[in-house]
Motif scaffolding. Sequence first.
Motif, mmCIF file in Angstrom:
data_model
loop_
_atom_site.group_PDB
_atom_site.id
_atom_site.type_symbol
_atom_site.label_atom_id
_atom_site.label_comp_id
_atom_site.label_asym_id
_atom_site.label_seq_id
_atom_site.Cartn_x
_atom_site.Cartn_y
_atom_site.Cartn_z
ATOM 1 N N GLN A 1 0.828 -1.206 0.000
ATOM 2 C CA GLN A 1 0.000 0.000 0.000
ATOM 3 C C GLN A 1 0.863 1.257 0.000
ATOM 4 O O GLN A 1 0.566 2.226 -0.705
ATOM 5 C CB GLN A 1 -0.919 0.002 1.236
ATOM 6 N N ARG A 2 1.924 1.244 0.780
ATOM 7 C CA ARG A 2 2.791 2.429 0.864
ATOM 8 C C ARG A 2 3.518 2.705 -0.442
ATOM 9 O O ARG A 2 3.798 3.865 -0.762
ATOM 10 C CB ARG A 2 3.828 2.253 1.990
ATOM 11 N N THR A 3 3.846 1.655 -1.183
ATOM 12 C CA THR A 3 4.621 1.836 -2.414
ATOM 13 C C THR A 3 3.767 2.039 -3.655
ATOM 14 O O THR A 3 4.279 2.500 -4.679
ATOM 15 C CB THR A 3 5.545 0.616 -2.647
ATOM 16 N N THR A 4 2.491 1.704 -3.606
ATOM 17 C CA THR A 4 1.645 1.812 -4.801
ATOM 18 C C THR A 4 0.604 2.922 -4.707
ATOM 19 O O THR A 4 -0.024 3.241 -5.709
ATOM 20 C CB THR A 4 0.917 0.478 -5.067
ATOM 21 N N ARG A 5 0.426 3.500 -3.527
ATOM 22 C CA ARG A 5 -0.599 4.537 -3.367
ATOM 23 C C ARG A 5 0.031 5.829 -2.864
ATOM 24 O O ARG A 5 0.854 5.814 -1.948
ATOM 25 C CB ARG A 5 -1.679 4.072 -2.383
ATOM 26 N N THR A 6 -0.375 6.926 -3.449
ATOM 27 C CA THR A 6 0.163 8.223 -3.028
ATOM 28 C C THR A 6 -0.512 8.737 -1.756
ATOM 29 O O THR A 6 0.031 9.611 -1.086
ATOM 30 C CB THR A 6 -0.026 9.263 -4.145
ATOM 31 N N ASP A 7 -1.700 8.198 -1.444
ATOM 32 C CA ASP A 7 -2.433 8.666 -0.264
ATOM 33 C C ASP A 7 -2.270 7.720 0.924
ATOM 34 O O ASP A 7 -3.018 7.801 1.890
ATOM 35 C CB ASP A 7 -3.926 8.814 -0.598
ATOM 36 N N PHE A 8 -1.307 6.819 0.848
ATOM 37 C CA PHE A 8 -1.101 5.845 1.927
ATOM 38 C C PHE A 8 0.372 5.893 2.307
ATOM 39 O O PHE A 8 1.204 5.200 1.740
ATOM 40 C CB PHE A 8 -1.494 4.441 1.450
ATOM 41 N N GLY A 9 0.675 6.721 3.311
ATOM 42 C CA GLY A 9 2.052 6.845 3.755
ATOM 43 C C GLY A 9 2.307 6.074 5.031
ATOM 44 O O GLY A 9 1.531 5.203 5.440
ATOM 45 N N ILE A 10 3.400 6.406 5.703
ATOM 46 C CA ILE A 10 3.787 5.717 6.930
ATOM 47 C C ILE A 10 2.774 5.973 8.038
ATOM 48 O O ILE A 10 2.456 5.072 8.826
ATOM 49 C CB ILE A 10 5.204 6.155 7.353
ATOM 50 N N THR A 11 2.245 7.188 8.106
ATOM 51 C CA THR A 11 1.247 7.486 9.141
ATOM 52 C C THR A 11 0.020 6.599 8.980
ATOM 53 O O THR A 11 -0.480 6.017 9.949
ATOM 54 C CB THR A 11 0.837 8.968 9.082
ATOM 55 N N SER A 12 -0.476 6.479 7.751
ATOM 56 C CA SER A 12 -1.623 5.601 7.485
ATOM 57 C C SER A 12 -1.285 4.152 7.826
ATOM 58 O O SER A 12 -2.096 3.433 8.417
ATOM 59 C CB SER A 12 -2.050 5.707 6.022
ATOM 60 N N SER A 13 -0.075 3.738 7.457
ATOM 61 C CA SER A 13 0.358 2.366 7.741
ATOM 62 C C SER A 13 0.341 2.097 9.241
ATOM 63 O O SER A 13 -0.122 1.038 9.688
ATOM 64 C CB SER A 13 1.764 2.148 7.170
ATOM 65 N N ASN A 14 0.833 3.040 10.018
ATOM 66 C CA ASN A 14 0.853 2.871 11.478
ATOM 67 C C ASN A 14 -0.551 2.816 12.066
ATOM 68 O O ASN A 14 -0.815 2.056 13.007
ATOM 69 C CB ASN A 14 1.643 4.012 12.119
ATOM 70 N N ILE A 15 -1.456 3.611 11.516
ATOM 71 C CA ILE A 15 -2.839 3.609 12.006
ATOM 72 C C ILE A 15 -3.490 2.257 11.758
ATOM 73 O O ILE A 15 -4.181 1.705 12.625
ATOM 74 C CB ILE A 15 -3.639 4.748 11.344
ATOM 75 N N TYR A 16 -3.271 1.711 10.567
ATOM 76 C CA TYR A 16 -3.816 0.382 10.252
ATOM 77 C C TYR A 16 -3.233 -0.680 11.182
ATOM 78 O O TYR A 16 -3.955 -1.561 11.675
ATOM 79 C CB TYR A 16 -3.517 0.017 8.796
ATOM 80 N N LEU A 17 -1.920 -0.614 11.415
ATOM 81 C CA LEU A 17 -1.274 -1.605 12.271
ATOM 82 C C LEU A 17 -1.811 -1.532 13.698
ATOM 83 O O LEU A 17 -2.112 -2.563 14.309
ATOM 84 C CB LEU A 17 0.249 -1.391 12.262
ATOM 85 N N LYS A 18 -1.959 -0.322 14.222
ATOM 86 C CA LYS A 18 -2.463 -0.181 15.588
ATOM 87 C C LYS A 18 -3.897 -0.683 15.707
ATOM 88 O O LYS A 18 -4.280 -1.288 16.714
ATOM 89 C CB LYS A 18 -2.357 1.288 16.033
ATOM 90 N N ALA A 19 -4.701 -0.444 14.665
ATOM 91 C CA ALA A 19 -6.102 -0.883 14.697
ATOM 92 C C ALA A 19 -6.205 -2.410 14.708
ATOM 93 O O ALA A 19 -6.927 -2.985 15.534
ATOM 94 C CB ALA A 19 -6.857 -0.308 13.499
#
Length: 436
Positions: free
Chosen positions: A191-209
């Motif tokens: 997701q981080r490498t293929t989407r411009t609207d999915f950065g590290i912050t978004s990745s961390n939010i998904y992981l915490k959820a």
Amino acid sequence: MAVIKPRRNTTHEIRLRVGTKLERFPGVRDKGVSRLIAARIEKLIYADAQGLPVPASILSWVRTLPTRHPTLYARLAQCNLVTPAMVERPNLLDLLHGAVQPGAGFAAAVKKYARHSSRALAIQRVRVLHPELYSVKPGKGGYFQTLVASGNAPVSTLLAVRKIERVLQACSMQHWEDLDAERLKQWLHQQRTTRTDFGITSSNIYLKAIRAFAGWCRVELGRLAEPNPFERLSLLNAAADVRRKRRVLSDEEIGRLIASAESGPTRRRLSGVDRAMLYRVAFTVALRAQELASLTPASFIETPAGMSVRVLARHSKRRREDVLPVPVGLAGILRPWLAIKPAGARLWPGSWHRGSAGMMRQDLAVVEIPYETSDGVADFHAARHTGITRSADHLSVTQLRTFARHAKVQTTQGYLHADADDLRQAVNQVRPTPRV
């Protein structure tokens, strides 16, 4: 422990003491395998006697017994060493949403919300906003109901559930055994490498959820002997990847924006005057869009010390009631405007906060203020960055963190933007080292 082979029997028999009684359990033809089975049964007996969780390896073995060795499973069940719950494989999506019984008014509320969204999303909104319209089936409560009962903000609950649901579906995780850290890690990387609207912050939010959901499932499913499958995954450094860099607006730009809104047409169901007041509060008190959307006239409190604004816990991002002082200059402008607003009604009603960036961009365009520069974008959240940065001139670091309502001062530092000219002027005031 005794493993024997009675006369005329083709399989071995396992004899173990359960409590005060000597019980017999069916083995297999091979004596070595029968001894291994006996050792596993002993661990079940010990866990039952001590009130301890069953070891993960033994639990996995028990789940295979109904099909591989049904006679042994039936015998263990007779001795109360295994229960149906130990072999159940509940679906994770069922655990996420729970099972509810709709009550009077539930269908009508769903129909109302379905006008502007899908039926599935409408049902979730009713369940989080109107818990009085349904009841949870006994023993069938899910993670969704836990979040609602914990007093989480409705929007936070909906977003968390959607993120968990998306991870489960994208990574094909249907049961507890399917929760796989490496699979999640690879999906987040994709997701981080293929989407411009999915950065590290978004990745961390998904992981915490998903990690919080797995922790809840671990308790609910009695998997305490097993670690959280996602415990070993670490959060990434969000400072290394800022996908949406915000810029701070100058006082001159803020003045032009407010003037543009005040004389402008209605946008997102907000009149020009109301929108101008919204910008004044956003740039001064640095509230988030969702928090501003929740305010009513009663949210502004008059005390002998001056005016304050209160954000209720269910609307605050940190899920705590916040009371912030309102500067004297802003309070003087707010009082006559608040006096004509109906009591109990939202000051800025509607769903404008979902399209706040576009609304503000239109007002910026009228007075030819660029939405994006090399410093970043001027979306609605940039107003919070601007408010915190402007307050830094008058507040200490500790006061600024309290004003921004951040748990860590490092988060507050991420909202501070130093202008190059201001920085040089400040540095020029530093005293030189003394001459020897």
